[in-house]
Design a protein around this motif. Structure first.
Motif, mmCIF file in Angstrom:
data_model
loop_
_atom_site.group_PDB
_atom_site.id
_atom_site.type_symbol
_atom_site.label_atom_id
_atom_site.label_comp_id
_atom_site.label_asym_id
_atom_site.label_seq_id
_atom_site.Cartn_x
_atom_site.Cartn_y
_atom_site.Cartn_z
ATOM 1 N N THR B 36 0.799 -1.218 0.000
ATOM 2 C CA THR B 36 0.000 0.000 0.000
ATOM 3 C C THR B 36 0.830 1.267 0.000
ATOM 4 O O THR B 36 0.314 2.336 -0.190
ATOM 5 C CB THR B 36 -0.892 0.043 1.243
ATOM 6 O OG1 THR B 36 -0.055 -0.138 2.393
ATOM 7 C CG2 THR B 36 -1.904 -1.083 1.190
ATOM 8 N N GLU B 40 1.494 6.599 -1.212
ATOM 9 C CA GLU B 40 1.521 7.551 -0.113
ATOM 10 C C GLU B 40 2.924 7.659 0.485
ATOM 11 O O GLU B 40 3.672 6.711 0.522
ATOM 12 C CB GLU B 40 0.543 7.117 0.961
ATOM 13 C CG GLU B 40 0.757 5.680 1.375
ATOM 14 C CD GLU B 40 -0.470 5.111 2.033
ATOM 15 O OE1 GLU B 40 -1.464 4.893 1.337
ATOM 16 O OE2 GLU B 40 -0.421 4.898 3.235
ATOM 17 N N ASP B 42 5.146 7.889 3.576
ATOM 18 C CA ASP B 42 5.028 7.540 4.980
ATOM 19 C C ASP B 42 5.022 8.787 5.836
ATOM 20 O O ASP B 42 5.759 9.716 5.576
ATOM 21 C CB ASP B 42 6.245 6.707 5.388
ATOM 22 C CG ASP B 42 5.889 5.247 5.425
ATOM 23 O OD1 ASP B 42 4.816 4.890 4.928
ATOM 24 O OD2 ASP B 42 6.700 4.488 5.942
ATOM 25 N N ILE B 43 4.209 8.760 6.847
ATOM 26 C CA ILE B 43 4.248 9.867 7.789
ATOM 27 C C ILE B 43 5.635 9.943 8.399
ATOM 28 O O ILE B 43 6.135 11.007 8.722
ATOM 29 C CB ILE B 43 3.180 9.684 8.872
ATOM 30 C CG1 ILE B 43 1.814 9.888 8.258
ATOM 31 C CG2 ILE B 43 3.398 10.666 10.006
ATOM 32 C CD1 ILE B 43 0.691 9.845 9.245
ATOM 33 N N ASP B 44 6.243 8.770 8.534
ATOM 34 C CA ASP B 44 7.622 8.725 9.016
ATOM 35 C C ASP B 44 8.479 9.740 8.307
ATOM 36 O O ASP B 44 9.331 10.380 8.881
ATOM 37 C CB ASP B 44 8.216 7.336 8.693
ATOM 38 C CG ASP B 44 8.040 6.409 9.853
ATOM 39 O OD1 ASP B 44 7.549 6.867 10.887
ATOM 40 O OD2 ASP B 44 8.376 5.239 9.717
ATOM 41 N N ASP B 45 8.247 9.858 6.984
ATOM 42 C CA ASP B 45 9.141 10.698 6.212
ATOM 43 C C ASP B 45 8.968 12.161 6.501
ATOM 44 O O ASP B 45 9.807 12.959 6.141
ATOM 45 C CB ASP B 45 8.903 10.449 4.719
ATOM 46 C CG ASP B 45 9.313 9.042 4.366
ATOM 47 O OD1 ASP B 45 8.961 8.582 3.283
ATOM 48 O OD2 ASP B 45 9.987 8.404 5.195
ATOM 49 N N ARG B 53 12.844 13.927 4.203
ATOM 50 C CA ARG B 53 12.991 13.848 2.760
ATOM 51 C C ARG B 53 11.958 12.872 2.216
ATOM 52 O O ARG B 53 11.481 12.004 2.924
ATOM 53 C CB ARG B 53 14.387 13.332 2.433
ATOM 54 C CG ARG B 53 15.447 14.321 2.837
ATOM 55 C CD ARG B 53 16.796 13.719 2.618
ATOM 56 N NE ARG B 53 17.014 12.611 3.506
ATOM 57 C CZ ARG B 53 18.179 11.995 3.592
ATOM 58 N NH1 ARG B 53 19.185 12.397 2.857
ATOM 59 N NH2 ARG B 53 18.351 10.980 4.411
#
Lengths: 370, 461
Positions: B36, B40, B42-45, B53
Motif C-alpha cells: 500500500t 503515499e 510515509d508519515i515517518d518521512d 525527505r
C-alpha cells in the motif's frame, strides 16, 4: 537555528564546550536542513530564565556579562557545598543521589529525542522508555545488592528467592517490554519507533550502566567515589582557569611519605584530565548534532544535569575497571558459597589444585595438615 | 519506494501484490512487500530531519544480481518461476541443514567458529543497511571504527570465555596469564581508543549522521555480538544446549509455515500479514513434541551432553564426562489423565526433556517476536531482506532473527535453573587471592569436605 539563551553572552567559559555560541545554521550534511527549522520549533526554546529572583535582584546593577559570571560562580559553589553535605550524610544517601542524577540524565536525553522526532504521539513510547529504565535498574540494583549484602539477602526468604532467580526475573521483565514494543509498532511510524527504541537503549547503555559502576565504586569505599569525581570537577575548573591565566608551579623535590592510594590517585587524575574531556567533547558533538545549546535548563547558569555529568561517565567506568583489574581481588566468602554448590568431584578437583598451589608457595607443607 | 528485488520471483511489480504463500515464505521470513505504500508518503518521512525527505532520497537499492548458482538454474529451467523459486528455497534449506550436521560432526570448536562467522556476517549486513540509509559511505573513519568496535567487543567476550573455560590451558602460558589478569583493563583501553578516535573524527557538517551511525553500531553490537557469545557459552555447557534450542526455532519456523499453508485462516499480527494463528498454534505443538523427542535422542550421547574441557594429559579438547543427573533416566509417575491415555503407571524420561519443553515453548511463543521485530525493522527501512547472501532466503540475518532472543533465554535459563558456578572460574579466582586468604579458604574447604565425607580425614589426597 540555535536557541539563543539569555546567558549566551559569556565568553570565558570552561573548556571547549561552550565555544558554539555562534548559531549553527548550516545543515549537518543532510540536505533537509529546512525541516530542521520545523523540527526545532517551540519545544526546544526553553529560554525561561531560571535564575531565582533573589540572585536577580542582588545582581541587578551589574552588566549582563558579569551578572552571568556571578550566577555561574554562585551556582558552582552551591553545587560543591551540596556535594559536601551529601558526603557527610553517608553512602546510602549518596547512592540515592546517584540514582536521582541518573534518572534526570535519562529524562533529559529522552526529552531531546522526543523533540527531535516529534515523538509525543507515538503510542506507548514514553511508557516503554520508563519501563525499560525500570527493568535495567532493577537488574543492576539486584546484582549489586546480592553481591554486597550477601548475608542479609540469604536470611530473608523472599529476598533469597528474588536473588536466586534474579537474572531470570529481570530477563522476563525486559522481554515483556520488548514484546510490548513489537506489538506497539504502528504502520506509518515504524522507522520513528525503531529510532526511539535505539535511542532509548543507547541512553540506557551510557547513563544507567555507568551510574551503577559509580555505585560499585562507592561500595569499595567512599574514597573511590569522591576522588575520581572531584578530579573531574577539578579538571573542569582548572582547565578553565588556566585558559584564563598562565601559571607556573614549582616542582617539589624531596622525599615524601605517602599513602599507596596516592599513587593510584595519580593514575585516576591523569585519566580524568587526559581522557575525561573526551566525554565532554562527545557531549558537545551531540549537542551540535542536534542543534541544542544544553541538555536542559535545570541548573541556572549551567544547563542540565547531563551537562555537568558528561565527563563523569567515562571516569566511572574507568575507575570500576581499574579497581577490578588492579585493586580488588575476588570476594572470598562468595567463592566459598560458590564452591559449596559444586558437585563433589568438582569440589575435590579444586581442593587438590588449591592444595598443590599452596604447597608450591610454601604456605603449606604436607606435615602441617591439622 | 520499494526495492524490487529479482530473486527468481515472478516478473512485474515484484512486491506490489502479496505473493502467494508457496513463494518461498518459510514462516520465519517475511517477504511480502508493502503493497500500500507505493503512492503515499510515509508519515515517518515527514518527521525528523532525515526522514523529512521524500522516499526518493532513500537510495534505491539496485536490483541485486541473482545469486542462484548456474547449476540450479539449468536444472530448474523448465519449471514456472513460482515453483522454481520454491525449489530453490527448498534446496538451499536442505543444504543449510546438511552443512549444520556436518559441522556438528566436526565438533564444538568448529561450531564456535561457525557462530563467530555468522555473527560477523550479521553485523556486516546491519551496518551496510545503516550505510545506505544514511548514505554514510563518505563519513570519515566510519567503517574503520565500526569494525574496530566489533573487534574490541569480541576481544572482550572471547577473552572472558577462554579464561573461564580453559583455565588449565591458559595457566601454562605466561603471556596469556598477563592478558587474562588484566583482561578487562586491556579491553576497556582498546574500547576507549576507539571512542576517542570517534570524537576526534567528528566533522563539522556531519555531526548528526556520525552520532546516528555511532548509535547504530552500538545497538547492533549489543544485539548481535553479545547474544552470539551467549550462544557460545551455551555451547560450552554441552552441545545439547546449543542444538535443541536452535533446532526448536528452526522447527517452529518450518512447522508454523506448513500449518499456515495448509490450515491458515486467521491473521496473527498486522506486522506480518502472512502469519496466521493456525500456523502459530500448530507450530507451537509440533515444536514442543519435536523438542521432546530430540532431547530424548540426544541425551544418550556423551558427545552432546558433556561440557567441553581441556585435558592437559591428552593435550586436547574432549567431551567426556560423567553425565549429570539431568541426563540420566529417571522414572516419573504420570498424572492421572495421562495414565488413562497411555495406560501406564510410570514413564522413564530424562529430566532434560522436561527442560526441553520449557525451551520449545519459549521458541514457539516468544521467539517469533524476534522475527516480528526484524520484520518491523525491514519495513521501517523499506528493505525486503537484510541482504542477498542466501539465494531464496535473503541474508544471514533473515535466518537468524528469531535465534537471538532464544540464545539469551537459554543462557538465562541455564544460569538460573541449571548450572552452578563454573568450576574453572572458581579455581581461577581462588588462585588470584592473597596467600593468607587462600590458606583460610583451604581450611574451610577441607573441613567442609571432610564433613560431607568427600574427603577422608586420614587420607592424603
Amino acid at each position: 537555528m540555535n536557541e539563543l539563551r539569555l546567558r549566551a553572552v559569556r565568553d570565558p567559559d570552561a573548556p571547549p564546550v561552550e565555544k558554539e555560541s555562534e548559531p549553527e545554521v548550516k545543515a549537518d550534511g543532510e540536505t533537509a536542513s529546512d525541516s530542521e527549522n520545523r523540527a526545532e520549533a517551540a519545544p526546544l526554546v526553553t529560554s525561561a530564565d531560571d535564575t531565582p529572583e533573589v540572585l536577580n535582584r542582588a545582581l541587578s546593577n551589574l552588566s549582563s556579562r558579569w551578572k552571568n559570571w556571578w550566577v555561574r560562580g554562585i551556582l558552582t559553589l552551591a553545587m560543591i557545598a551540596f556535594f559536601f553535605i551529601i558526603i557527610y550524610l553517608g553512602p546510602m544517601v549518596l547512592m540515592m543521589i546517584v540514582m536521582c542524577v541518573q534518572i534526570k540524565c535519562f529524562q533529559e536525553i529522552i526529552t531531546i529525542g522526543y523533540n527531535v522526532y516529534h515523538s509525543y504521539e507515538l503510542p506507548w513510547f514514553r511508557t516503554l522508555s520508563w519501563y525499560f529504565l525500570l527493568c535495567v535498574n532493577y537488574f543492576f540494583y539486584g546484582e549489586t545488592v546480592t553481591d554486597y549484602f550477601f548475608t542479609l539477602v540469604q536470611r530473608e526468604e523472599p529476598l533469597r528467592i528474588l536473588s536466586k532467580y534474579h537474572r531470570f526475573i529481570s530477563f522476563t521483565l525486559y522481554l515483556i517490554g520488548f514484546c510490548m514494543f513489537v506489538l506497539s509498532l504502528v504502520k506509518k511510524h515504524y522507522r520513528l519507533q525503531f529510532y526511539m527504541f535505539g535511542w532509548t537503549h543507547v541512553t540506557l547503555l551510557i547513563v544507567v550502566t555507568q551510574s551503577h559502576l559509580v555505585i560499585h565504586n562507592l561500595f569499595e569505599g567512599m574514597i573511590w567515589f569522591i576522588v575520581p569525581i572531584s578530579c573531574v570537577i577539578c579538571n573542569d575548573i582548572m582547565a578553565y582557569m588556566f585558559g584564563f591565566f598562565f601559571g607556573r608551579t614549582p616542582l617539589i623535590k624531596k622525599i615524601v611519605r605517602m599513602y599507596p592510594f596516592q599513587i593510584h590517585s595519580i593514575a585516576l587524575s591523569t585519566f580524568a584530565s587526559l581522557i575525561g574531556p573526551f566525554g565532554g567533547f562527545f557531549a558537545s558533538g551531540f549537542k551540535r548534532a542536534f542543534k541544542i545549546k544544553d541538555f536542559a535548563n535545570t541548573i541556572p547558569g549551567h544547563g542540565g544535569i547531563m551537562d555537568r555529568f558528561d565527563c563523569q561517565y567515562l571516569m566511572a567506568t574507568f575507575v570500576n575497571v581499574y579497581i577490578a583489574s588492579f585493586i580488588r581481588g575476588p570476594n572470598p566468602s562468595k567463592l566459598i558459597q560458590q564452591f559449596m554448590t559444586l558437585r563433589p568431584e568438582q569440589q575435590l578437583h579444586i581442593f587438590s589444585t588449591l592444595k598443590s598451589h599452596l604447597i608450591d608457595k610454601g604456605m603449606l607443607t604436607d606435615a602441617t595438615e591439622d | 519506494m520499494l526495492e524490487l528485488r529479482h530473486r527468481g520471483v515472478s516478473p512485474g511489480p515484484g512486491g506490489a501484490v502479496a505473493p502467494p504463500p508457496p513463494e518461498g515464505v518459510a514462516a520465519g521470513g517475511d517477504h511480502e512487500a508493502e503493497s500500500t505504500s507505493d503512492k503515499e508518503t510515509d508519515i515517518d518521512d515527514r518527521y525528523g530531519d532525515l526522514d523529512s525527505r521524500t522516499d526518493s532520497d532513500i537510495p534505491e537499492i539496485p536490483p541485486s544480481s541473482d545469486r542462484t548458482p548456474e547449476i540450479l538454474k539449468k536444472a530448474l529451467s523448465g519449471l514456472s518461476s513460482r515453483w522454481k523459486n520454491w525449489w530453490i528455497r527448498g534446496i538451499l534449506t536442505l543444504t543449510m541443514i546438511s552443512l549444520f550436521f556436518l559441522i556438528i560432526y566436526m565438533g564444538s570448536f568448529m561450531l564456535m567458529l561457525l557462530v563467530l562467522g555468522i555473527q560477523v556476517k550479521c553485523f556486516h549486513e546491519i551496518i551496510t543497511i545503516g550505510y545506505r540509509v544514511y548514505r554514510s559511505y563518505e563519513l570519515p573513519w566510519f567503517r574503520t571504527l565500526s569494525w574496530y568496535f566489533l573487534l574490541c567487543v569480541n576481544y572482550f567476550f572471547y577473552g572472558e570465555t577462554v579464561a573461564d573455560y580453559f583455565a588449565t590451558f591458559v595457566q601454562r602460558e605466561e603471556q596469556l596469564q598477563f592478558l587474562i589478569r588484566y583482561h578487562r583493563f586491556i579491553s576497556f583501553a582498546l574500547y576507549l581508543a576507539g571512542f576517542c578516535m570517534f570524537v576526534l573524527s567528528l566533522v563539522k557538517k556531519h555531526y548528526r549522521l556520525q552520532f546516528y551511525m555511532f548509535a547504530w553500531t552500538h545497538v547492533t553490537l549489543l544485539i548481535t555480538v553479545t547474544q552470539s557469545h551467549l550462544v557460545i557459552q551455551n555451547l560450552f555447557e554441552g552441545m545439547i544446549w546449543f542444538l535443541v534450542p536452535i533446532s526448536s526455532v528452526i522447527c517452529n519456523d518450518i512447522t508454523a509455515y506448513l500449518f499456515g499453508f495448509f490450515f491458515g485462516r486467521t491473521p496473527l499480527i498486522k506486522l506480518s500479514p502472512k502469519k496466521t494463528w493456525e500456523g502459530f498454534i500448530g507450530g507451537f505443538f509440533s515444536t514442543v513434541v519435536f523438542g521432546f523427542i530430540a532431547a530424548y535422542v540426544l541425551s544418550k550421547y556423551q558427545y552432546f551432553v558433556c561440557p567441553v574441557e581441556y585435558r592437559s594429559d591428552v593435550n586436547s579438547f574432549v567431551t567426556e564426562c560423567e553425565p549429570s543427573e539431568l541426563f540420566q533416566l529417571q522414572s516419573y509417575s504420570l498424572p492421572p489423565f495421562l495414565k488413562a491415555v497411555l495406560r501406564r503407571e510410570r514413564v522413564s524420561l530424562y529430566p532434560f526433556q522436561i527442560h526441553s519443553i520449557a525451551l520449545s515453548t519459549f521458541a514457539s511463543l516468544i521467539g517469533p517476536f524476534g522475527g516480528f521485530f526484524a520484520s518491523g525493522f525491514k519495513r521501517a527501512f523499506k528493505i525486503k531482506d537484510f541482504a542477498n547472501t542466501i539465494p531464496g532466503h535473503g541474508g544471514i540475518m533473515d535466518r537468524f532473527d528469531c535465534q537471538y532472543l532464544m540464545a539469551t533465554f537459554v543462557h538465562v535459563y541455564i544460569t538460573s535453573f541449571i548450572r552452578g558456578p563454573n568450576p574453572s572460574k572458581v579455581l581461577q579466582q581462588l588462585l588470584v587471592l592473597q596467600p593468607e586468604q587462600q590458606l583460610n579458604i583451604y581450611k574451610t574447604l577441607k573441613m567442609h569436605l571432610i564433613e560431607k565425607g568427600i574427603l577422608q580425614p586420614t587420607l592424603k589426597v
